[in-house]
Design an enzyme around this catalytic site. Structure first.
Site, PDB file in Angstrom:
ATOM      1  CG  HIS A  36     -86.051  31.020 -41.279  1.00  0.00           C
ATOM      2  ND1 HIS A  36     -86.452  31.873 -40.282  1.00  0.00           N
ATOM      3  CD2 HIS A  36     -84.726  31.267 -41.472  1.00  0.00           C
ATOM      4  CE1 HIS A  36     -85.423  32.611 -39.894  1.00  0.00           C
ATOM      5  NE2 HIS A  36     -84.367  32.261 -40.599  1.00  0.00           N
TER       6      HIS A  36
ATOM      7  CG  ASP B 257     -83.207  34.864 -37.175  1.00  0.00           C
ATOM      8  OD1 ASP B 257     -81.966  34.857 -37.228  1.00  0.00           O
ATOM      9  OD2 ASP B 257     -83.917  34.743 -38.187  1.00  0.00           O
TER      10      ASP B 257
HETATM   11 ZN    ZN Z   1     -80.720  32.862 -38.682  1.00  0.00          ZN
END
Ligand code: ZN
Length: 453
Positions: free
Chosen positions: A268, A319
């Site tokens: 991220h 994810d």
């Molecule tokens: Zn993750």
């Protein structure tokens, strides 16, 4: 030796016509240029490397779409996480294997040929370790074997419920290990990947919330030379909590206290100052971007233009697996930049460059590096992982070269994926995984119980 003829192929140097890939032992033994199709070749119009999916929590595929109902208070990442903890609380090893296989089949059909499984669901529902510490890792590997996808297993070290070594919450008990327990898990995981062709191992300290500085140093040093993945700066509350704990923002803290380099994949890295962005890019770390999940969770927008300006490398991951489409992740990555900056073609690099091509090249190189996967691309010695597109798709018809990538990424998506090969085995035919139906039946049976639970 099997070989595949591609009328047009994307090679490390660019597009080339009439390419023959000779495959031996799962690797590309030879790339023949200006070739004629051999009598036994499988022939296809256009082919290019499959993409690495550098960040997955496969079990979360089962809750895709189950957290889209407004709650009593403001919904956020943190309320989503409560739904996720409830969902996983009932999952048995069989359930994890079934859901993971479904996710991996879909990833292959979506153009991914390798997955980095950020694997943190280790223990039984009551928090007790299974008799075999790698029970759940074995289930992940079994799902990878059933689907044929390449696996980089990233066992997660998770010890605390917040910055400063806070005790874990009850919902986190299935994740938690001490350093000794984690060392045993990592040892057992070596055996798990050694039984799976092409599989590799990394380590994943979960986040600065879940590990102390001492634990981070210990875990990052357990696998010299191997990938190190860590969630960082996904949420503004995480930034605030880190500031309150240490006086530093998460990425700045990481850079000041950990030997971040090209082995590292910060997942991220959404909330960075310009200084953090420049410093992190300069380490050679690969930013692990998960554009669809970040949008779904309302995380924020990665500073992509600044990152590119600092020559930062990146790859993409699915994810939470709310979507499993390689083209879709690249599209969402560029679209988030466009929405934030009110411009177009922001990640294309130089004037005249194709945005799709730039996104593809970056995600291929960055993803392969982050997953410890060896050389990427259609070249001799690389793993024979590639896909072909159905050029009769309305978004692709009468196009060539980079226009095919632009058409795939911004238009057609998974609907144009025709064939997918991993280690030279054709796993997807006419857009369908060869085991799609059997895997889907088992998945549906699992979900019947989980949704009722
Ligand atoms: Zn993750």
């Amino acid at each position: 030796m099997p070989s595949v003829f591609l009328a047009e192929a994307l090679l490390p140097d660019g597009w080339a016509p009439n390419v023959r890939l000779v495959i031996e032992g799962g690797l590309i033994a030879d790339v023949q240029l200006g070739a004629a199709a051999g009598p036994n070749d499988q022939g296809h119009a256009v082919g290019f490397p499959g993409l690495p999916n550098l960040h997955s929590h496969a079990f979360q595929r089962g809750m895709a779409g189950l957290s889209e109902v407004r709650g009593p208070a403001a919904d956020s990442f943190w309320t989503w996480r409560e739904v996720m903890y409830r969902f996983l609380s009932a999952m048995t090893p069989d359930d994890v294997e079934a859901v993971t296989a479904q996710a991996y089949v879909e990833m292959l059909e979506g153009g991914f040929t390798r997955v980095g499984e950020f694997h943190y669901l280790h223990h039984a529902p009551n928090g007790r370790p299974y008799a075999e510490p790698s029970e759940m890792a074995q289930r992940v590997a079994a799902a990878a074997a059933a689907s044929g996808i390449g696996l980089t297993l990233l066992p997660v070290f998770y010890a605390h419920g917040g910055f400063g070594g806070l005790p874990p919450a009850p919902g986190q008990r299935r994740f938690v290990n001490g350093l000794d327990g984690f060392a045993r898990l990592l040892d057992a995981s070596r055996g798990v990947v050694s039984g799976l062709p092409g599989a590799t191992l990394g380590v994943a300290p979960h986040s600065l919330r879940a590990v102390t500085p001492e634990e981070l140093a210990a875990v990052a040093g357990l696998l010299p030379g191997g990938p190190v993945h860590i969630h960082v700066a996904e949420q503004t509350r995480e930034v605030e909590d880190c500031l309150a704990w240490s006086g530093a923002r998460p990425v700045a803290w990481l850079l000041d206290h950990a030997p971040v380099d090209g082995r590292w994949c910060p997942i991220h890295a959404t909330h960075m100052t310009p200084d953090e962005t420049a410093r992190l890019a300069a380490t050679g770390a690969v930013a692990g971007l998960c554009p669809t999940t970040e949008a779904n969770l309302g995380d924020g927008i990665f500073p992509g233009v600044d990152w590119l300006g600092a020559k930062g490398g990146y790859g993409v991951g699915t994810d939470s697996n709310v979507s499993t489409d390689a083209a879709g992740e690249l599209r969402q990555l560029e679209y988030a930049q466009r929405l934030g900056q009110r411009g177009r073609n922001l990640l294309a690099g130089e004037a005249g460059g194709s945005t799709g091509r730039a996104l593809f090249d970056a995600a291929l190189a960055g993803g392969a590096a982050a997953l410890g996967a060896g050389p990427a691309g259609l070249r001799a010695g690389a793993t024979a992982d590639f896909l072909t597109l159905r050029t009769s798709h309305p978004n692709l018809v009468h196009r060539g070269g980079d226009r095919l990538l632009d058409g795939w990424i911004f238009g057609a998506g998974r609907g144009a994926v025709d064939g997918v090969w991993v280690r030279g085995r054709r796993l997807v035919v006419d857009g369908r995984h060869v085991s799609r139906d059997a895997v889907a039946v088992r998945y549906a049976e699992t979900m019947r119980r989980l949704i009722a639970a």
